[in-house]
Write a protein that holds these residues in place. Sequence first.
Motif, PDB file in Angstrom:
ATOM      1  N   ARG A 108      59.672  -8.083  32.490  1.00 43.36           N
ATOM      2  CA  ARG A 108      60.637  -6.803  32.669  1.00 43.36           C
ATOM      3  C   ARG A 108      61.377  -6.560  30.979  1.00 43.36           C
ATOM      4  O   ARG A 108      61.682  -8.200  30.340  1.00 43.36           O
ATOM      5  N   LEU A 109      61.216  -5.730  30.709  1.00 48.01           N
ATOM      6  CA  LEU A 109      62.539  -6.117  29.077  1.00 48.01           C
ATOM      7  C   LEU A 109      64.055  -5.606  29.771  1.00 48.01           C
ATOM      8  O   LEU A 109      64.372  -5.689  28.664  1.00 48.01           O
ATOM      9  N   SER A 110      63.697  -4.480  30.779  1.00 48.04           N
ATOM     10  CA  SER A 110      65.823  -4.896  30.786  1.00 48.04           C
ATOM     11  C   SER A 110      65.198  -4.222  32.025  1.00 48.04           C
ATOM     12  O   SER A 110      65.051  -4.711  32.545  1.00 48.04           O
ATOM     13  N   LYS A 111      66.963  -3.495  31.901  1.00 52.93           N
ATOM     14  CA  LYS A 111      67.093  -3.508  33.725  1.00 52.93           C
ATOM     15  C   LYS A 111      66.313  -2.433  34.520  1.00 52.93           C
ATOM     16  O   LYS A 111      66.168  -2.442  35.728  1.00 52.93           O
ATOM     17  N   ASP A 112      65.887  -1.359  33.468  1.00 53.30           N
ATOM     18  CA  ASP A 112      65.210  -0.306  34.638  1.00 53.30           C
ATOM     19  C   ASP A 112      64.302  -0.027  33.550  1.00 53.30           C
ATOM     20  O   ASP A 112      63.181   1.276  34.059  1.00 53.30           O
ATOM     21  N   ARG A 113      63.655  -0.827  32.916  1.00 50.40           N
ATOM     22  CA  ARG A 113      61.774  -0.891  32.354  1.00 50.40           C
ATOM     23  C   ARG A 113      61.122  -2.249  32.260  1.00 50.40           C
ATOM     24  O   ARG A 113      61.870  -3.584  32.329  1.00 50.40           O
ATOM     25  N   GLY A 114      60.758  -1.977  32.838  1.00 49.95           N
ATOM     26  CA  GLY A 114      59.081  -3.239  32.711  1.00 49.95           C
ATOM     27  C   GLY A 114      58.034  -3.065  31.637  1.00 49.95           C
ATOM     28  O   GLY A 114      57.898  -2.090  31.447  1.00 49.95           O
ATOM     29  N   LEU A 115      56.941  -4.136  31.216  1.00 47.11           N
ATOM     30  CA  LEU A 115      55.717  -3.913  30.813  1.00 47.11           C
ATOM     31  C   LEU A 115      55.045  -4.728  31.770  1.00 47.11           C
ATOM     32  O   LEU A 115      54.181  -5.431  32.177  1.00 47.11           O
ATOM     33  N   ASN A 116      53.909  -3.315  31.803  1.00 46.06           N
ATOM     34  CA  ASN A 116      52.832  -4.257  32.756  1.00 46.06           C
ATOM     35  C   ASN A 116      51.547  -3.904  31.918  1.00 46.06           C
ATOM     36  O   ASN A 116      51.478  -2.850  31.189  1.00 46.06           O
ATOM     37  N   VAL A 117      50.927  -5.059  32.073  1.00 46.31           N
ATOM     38  CA  VAL A 117      49.373  -5.211  31.139  1.00 46.31           C
ATOM     39  C   VAL A 117      48.307  -5.770  31.633  1.00 46.31           C
ATOM     40  O   VAL A 117      48.546  -6.635  32.997  1.00 46.31           O
ATOM     41  N   SER A 118      47.255  -4.885  31.880  1.00 46.53           N
ATOM     42  CA  SER A 118      46.072  -5.463  32.602  1.00 46.53           C
ATOM     43  C   SER A 118      44.712  -5.386  31.597  1.00 46.53           C
ATOM     44  O   SER A 118      44.204  -4.694  30.985  1.00 46.53           O
ATOM     45  N   ALA A 119      43.870  -6.375  31.776  1.00 45.14           N
ATOM     46  CA  ALA A 119      42.372  -6.457  31.220  1.00 45.14           C
ATOM     47  C   ALA A 119      42.026  -6.687  32.411  1.00 45.14           C
ATOM     48  O   ALA A 119      41.464  -6.804  33.819  1.00 45.14           O
ATOM     49  N   GLY A 120      40.399  -5.873  31.832  1.00 46.37           N
ATOM     50  CA  GLY A 120      39.597  -6.843  33.118  1.00 46.37           C
ATOM     51  C   GLY A 120      38.187  -6.205  31.698  1.00 46.37           C
ATOM     52  O   GLY A 120      38.101  -6.224  31.207  1.00 46.37           O
ATOM     53  N   GLY A 121      37.439  -6.855  32.755  1.00 46.21           N
ATOM     54  CA  GLY A 121      35.291  -7.558  32.097  1.00 46.21           C
ATOM     55  C   GLY A 121      34.598  -7.211  33.500  1.00 46.21           C
ATOM     56  O   GLY A 121      34.608  -7.166  34.356  1.00 46.21           O
ATOM     57  N   ALA A 122      33.901  -6.745  32.213  1.00 47.19           N
ATOM     58  CA  ALA A 122      31.872  -5.887  33.188  1.00 47.19           C
ATOM     59  C   ALA A 122      31.728  -7.364  33.977  1.00 47.19           C
ATOM     60  O   ALA A 122      32.079  -8.377  34.059  1.00 47.19           O
ATOM     61  N   LEU A 123      31.654  -6.790  35.386  1.00 49.88           N
ATOM     62  CA  LEU A 123      30.919  -7.567  36.174  1.00 49.88           C
ATOM     63  C   LEU A 123      29.340  -7.088  36.750  1.00 49.88           C
ATOM     64  O   LEU A 123      28.465  -7.960  37.233  1.00 49.88           O
ATOM     65  N   THR A 124      28.939  -5.682  35.970  1.00 49.77           N
ATOM     66  CA  THR A 124      27.362  -5.430  36.589  1.00 49.77           C
ATOM     67  C   THR A 124      27.556  -4.998  34.936  1.00 49.77           C
ATOM     68  O   THR A 124      28.051  -4.655  33.944  1.00 49.77           O
TER      69      THR A 124
END
Length: 154
Positions: A122-138
């Motif tokens: 959570r950056l502020s009352k009205d904003r957030g930051l979402n980060v995701s990382a993916g890795g290969a399974l095939t």
Amino acid sequence: MGDIAAAARYLLNNGGADKPYYVAGLRFKSRTGCDPFQVITDCTQRCVGENATGTGLPLDLPTGSGFYSLQPSPTWLFSSDPAVFIGSISYLHSFKRTDVSRLVLDGVREPLGTLLMGFSYRLSKDRGLNVSAGGALTRDTPEVSISLRLPMTF
């Protein structure tokens, strides 16, 4: 342009200092982008036969997943000063298509799979930051994928 997605979240109850909040979420993703099954690979002529030299890699990059998908996500939030505990479960269901497959080395057709993990800040009352990382399974999925989102409340 890639796949277009829409999401909605609904607060199910009025939690408080001693009660958790429950949020129901639902996300729908279209297949408006160019999917991996539409992208030409170097296997078009070089992956079958004695002198197979193709790798199965795409000659262009896809901008979409190739599937319509629906993702329900119940979330639980509990405030305990000075922290907030958040738990969420989500499942991404991609609707089956029968007319798609990828040709790779030696004429083999393979499925695609990626494992995703992420976090939110959570950056502020009205904003957030979402980060995701993916890795290969095939073998035929990108080895690493990173997503950065900045959700805002209006």
